[in-house]
Scaffold this motif. Structure first.
Motif, PDB file in Angstrom:
ATOM      1  N   LEU A 202     -21.434 -13.263   4.008  1.00 58.24           N
ATOM      2  CA  LEU A 202     -21.358 -14.140   5.177  1.00 58.24           C
ATOM      3  C   LEU A 202     -19.920 -14.599   5.369  1.00 58.24           C
ATOM      4  O   LEU A 202     -19.321 -15.180   4.457  1.00 58.24           O
ATOM      5  N   ILE A 203     -19.383 -14.331   6.547  1.00 53.39           N
ATOM      6  CA  ILE A 203     -18.011 -14.706   6.891  1.00 53.39           C
ATOM      7  C   ILE A 203     -18.043 -15.339   8.272  1.00 53.39           C
ATOM      8  O   ILE A 203     -18.906 -15.028   9.090  1.00 53.39           O
TER       9      ILE A 203
ATOM     10  N   LYS B 270     -12.458  -8.602  11.044  1.00 51.70           N
ATOM     11  CA  LYS B 270     -11.328  -9.282  11.651  1.00 51.70           C
ATOM     12  C   LYS B 270     -10.058  -8.605  11.162  1.00 51.70           C
ATOM     13  O   LYS B 270      -9.996  -8.166  10.009  1.00 51.70           O
ATOM     14  N   VAL B 271      -9.053  -8.556  12.011  1.00 49.18           N
ATOM     15  CA  VAL B 271      -7.844  -7.791  11.679  1.00 49.18           C
ATOM     16  C   VAL B 271      -7.147  -8.313  10.432  1.00 49.18           C
ATOM     17  O   VAL B 271      -6.503  -7.554   9.718  1.00 49.18           O
ATOM     18  N   SER B 272      -7.283  -9.594  10.141  1.00 56.21           N
ATOM     19  CA  SER B 272      -6.602 -10.167   8.977  1.00 56.21           C
ATOM     20  C   SER B 272      -7.500 -10.240   7.745  1.00 56.21           C
ATOM     21  O   SER B 272      -7.122 -10.849   6.750  1.00 56.21           O
ATOM     22  N   HIS B 273      -8.688  -9.625   7.793  1.00 55.09           N
ATOM     23  CA  HIS B 273      -9.632  -9.705   6.680  1.00 55.09           C
ATOM     24  C   HIS B 273      -9.896  -8.343   6.042  1.00 55.09           C
ATOM     25  O   HIS B 273     -11.003  -8.062   5.587  1.00 55.09           O
ATOM     26  N   SER B 274      -8.866  -7.525   5.968  1.00 56.18           N
ATOM     27  CA  SER B 274      -9.039  -6.212   5.338  1.00 56.18           C
ATOM     28  C   SER B 274      -9.432  -6.339   3.874  1.00 56.18           C
ATOM     29  O   SER B 274     -10.122  -5.472   3.329  1.00 56.18           O
ATOM     30  N   PHE B 275      -9.022  -7.425   3.221  1.00 57.09           N
ATOM     31  CA  PHE B 275      -9.348  -7.619   1.802  1.00 57.09           C
ATOM     32  C   PHE B 275     -10.856  -7.806   1.603  1.00 57.09           C
ATOM     33  O   PHE B 275     -11.399  -7.402   0.568  1.00 57.09           O
TER      34      PHE B 275
ATOM     35  N   ARG C   7     -19.818 -15.836  13.932  1.00 56.40           N
ATOM     36  CA  ARG C   7     -19.421 -15.669  15.336  1.00 56.40           C
ATOM     37  C   ARG C   7     -18.670 -14.352  15.485  1.00 56.40           C
ATOM     38  O   ARG C   7     -18.099 -13.844  14.508  1.00 56.40           O
ATOM     39  N   PRO C   8     -18.632 -13.788  16.681  1.00 57.65           N
ATOM     40  CA  PRO C   8     -17.866 -12.550  16.875  1.00 57.65           C
ATOM     41  C   PRO C   8     -16.379 -12.825  16.806  1.00 57.65           C
ATOM     42  O   PRO C   8     -15.926 -13.939  17.086  1.00 57.65           O
ATOM     43  N   CYS C   9     -15.635 -11.831  16.415  1.00 58.14           N
ATOM     44  CA  CYS C   9     -14.188 -11.979  16.330  1.00 58.14           C
ATOM     45  C   CYS C   9     -13.564 -11.722  17.703  1.00 58.14           C
ATOM     46  O   CYS C   9     -13.844 -10.688  18.320  1.00 58.14           O
TER      47      CYS C   9
ATOM     48  N   ASP D 280     -12.219  -1.150  10.514  1.00 53.68           N
ATOM     49  CA  ASP D 280     -12.807  -2.379  11.044  1.00 53.68           C
ATOM     50  C   ASP D 280     -13.820  -2.064  12.140  1.00 53.68           C
ATOM     51  O   ASP D 280     -14.869  -2.708  12.236  1.00 53.68           O
ATOM     52  N   VAL D 281     -13.508  -1.101  12.977  1.00 51.21           N
ATOM     53  CA  VAL D 281     -14.430  -0.707  14.044  1.00 51.21           C
ATOM     54  C   VAL D 281     -15.739  -0.203  13.437  1.00 51.21           C
ATOM     55  O   VAL D 281     -16.837  -0.519  13.916  1.00 51.21           O
TER      56      VAL D 281
END
Length: 401
Positions: A7-8, A13-18, A39-41, A50-51
């Protein structure tokens, strides 16, 4: 097969690659991971990975207001005692909070939707990233009779307002809590009851093969530095522009690339224009992981003059690619960056930042390569995603999964 729900607040999200790397590595170890975003990014997704994650992710708020209300009614009638207890917990963490009681009632409704979805999916445990609203929703869902939960704390947001976020309450009710650095663990110790310290563990963010085990790449001859991260006040990019301006005035040849985007972009562009650095400083916007790697390889040094951080993954990425770094000695950064492979400066000091950049550009290629090799070995030892995820898997297994 064990099923764990992640759960995030916003995922992907582009900054959540980790987080994406962690999920994929857990799946490679045999866990069934269900992705949930509150919620949607709003950011446009650039990275193909990411896609691909977007198609696997369910968004709680996609049910709309009616869905939230119906979920609350369902919980009220299907498990009234649990609902009363969860309502009391909602009042406790919402009272005098910065987001107010109304927002926390929404968290309770989100937890109700989440409870239903978890039951349908057969989830055994919930793991939230960040000790803010994802941990609150996971905790309220558990209070309603849902699965056990754990969460990872990154900072700095959780440590800016731990009492308002009721961080101690979230720790007390969790099966376990993860910090990404020793600094983070110390702050969790600071704000939680010592009787719960044994459930606080360090699992560092890890890198995958895009950055690890890459063959050495020659440093560029051009005096090019790169700063990668969200364009926001906490990252210090405005000071970096000022430092570069001073170096140009002193006759130092330099090029700066700012990779990222965010709320400070307009202010940074204005600062660049004010000192006529349009030919010196470039802003790329968000790019994919492959492009981040290429920008790092095209630079002599990676710079991140942050005022507030947890432990930046982009510094690990730079070191893994054998690029020395310049950053600030705050939070968990000194656990990663040492004089053998980088420069640490006081946060907020333009003079120290300018001097560090100047020293790095004057350092010989041979010495920079040696520093980069030491940094690469350090990251490989401490930030391998497979090693770190194994620690997380063991925590899942040890906590009734």
């Amino acid at each position: 097969m064990t099923t764990v729900a992640y759960l995030i607040n916003q995922y992907p999200k582009v900054s959540h690659s980790f987080i994406r790397r962690e999920i994929l590595a857990l799946e490679a170890q045999g866990l069934n991971i269900r992705r949930y975003s509150i919620r949607p990014c709003p950011d446009q997704l650039i990275d193909p990975d990411d896609v691909a994650e977007l198609d696997k992710t369910q968004v709680l708020l996609s049910v709309g207001v009616l869905g939230l209300v119906l979920a609350l009614i369902w919980v009220m009638f299907s498990r009234p005692l649990a609902f009363v207890k969860a309502l009391g917990l909602t009042l406790k963490i919402g009272w005098h909070s910065d987001r107010g009681l109304w927002r926390h009632f929404i968290y309770l409704a989100e937890a109700s939707v989440f409870l239903f979805w978890l039951g349908v999916a057969g989830v055994d445990h919930v793991h939230a990233h960040f000790g803010t609203n994802p941990a609150a929703v996971a905790m309220l869902c558990h209070a309603l009779g849902g699965p056990s939960y754990s969460f990872t704390v990154h900072g700095p947001d959780e440590f800016d307002k731990p009492q308002i976020l009721h961080l101690a309450t979230k720790v007390a009710r969790a099966d376990f809590v993860v910090a990404v650095s020793s600094f983070g663990q110390s702050q969790l110790y600071r704000w939680s009851n010592p009787q719960h310290w044994s459930k606080i563990h360090i699992v560092r963010c890890g890198l995958d093969q895009i950055f690890l085990h890459q063959p050495p790449t020659a440093l560029p001859e051009t005096p090019h530095i790169v700063c990668i991260g969200r364009l926001c006040p906490a990252k210090g990019q405005l000071l970096l522009v000022e430092a570069v301006s001073q170096l140009i005035q002193e006759g130092v040849e330099i090029k700066l690339t700012l990779v990222g985007d965010g709320e400070s972009r307009a202010a940074i562009e204005s600062a660049i224009a004010a000192v006529h650095l349009e030919e010196v400083v470039t802003i790329t916007g968000w790019v994919s992981s492959i492009h981040i790697r290429n920008y790092l390889l095209g630079a002599k040094v990676k710079v991140l003059p942050s005022f507030a951080e947890g432990l930046p993954v982009v510094l690990m990425e730079a070191l893994a690619l054998r690029r020395p770094v310049i950053s600030t000695y705050i939070a968990g950064i000194p656990e990663l960056v040492e004089p053998s492979h980088g420069w640490l400066i006081p946060a907020g000091s333009v003079t120290a930042l300018k001097d560090a950049i100047q020293v790095s550009l004057a350092t010989s290629t041979v010495q920079l390569q040696e520093m980069g090799q030491v940094g690469s070995e350090r990251v490989l030892a401490d930030h391998n995603i497979e090693t770190e995820v194994e620690k997380l898997s063991q925590l899942f297994a040890a906590n009734r999964l």
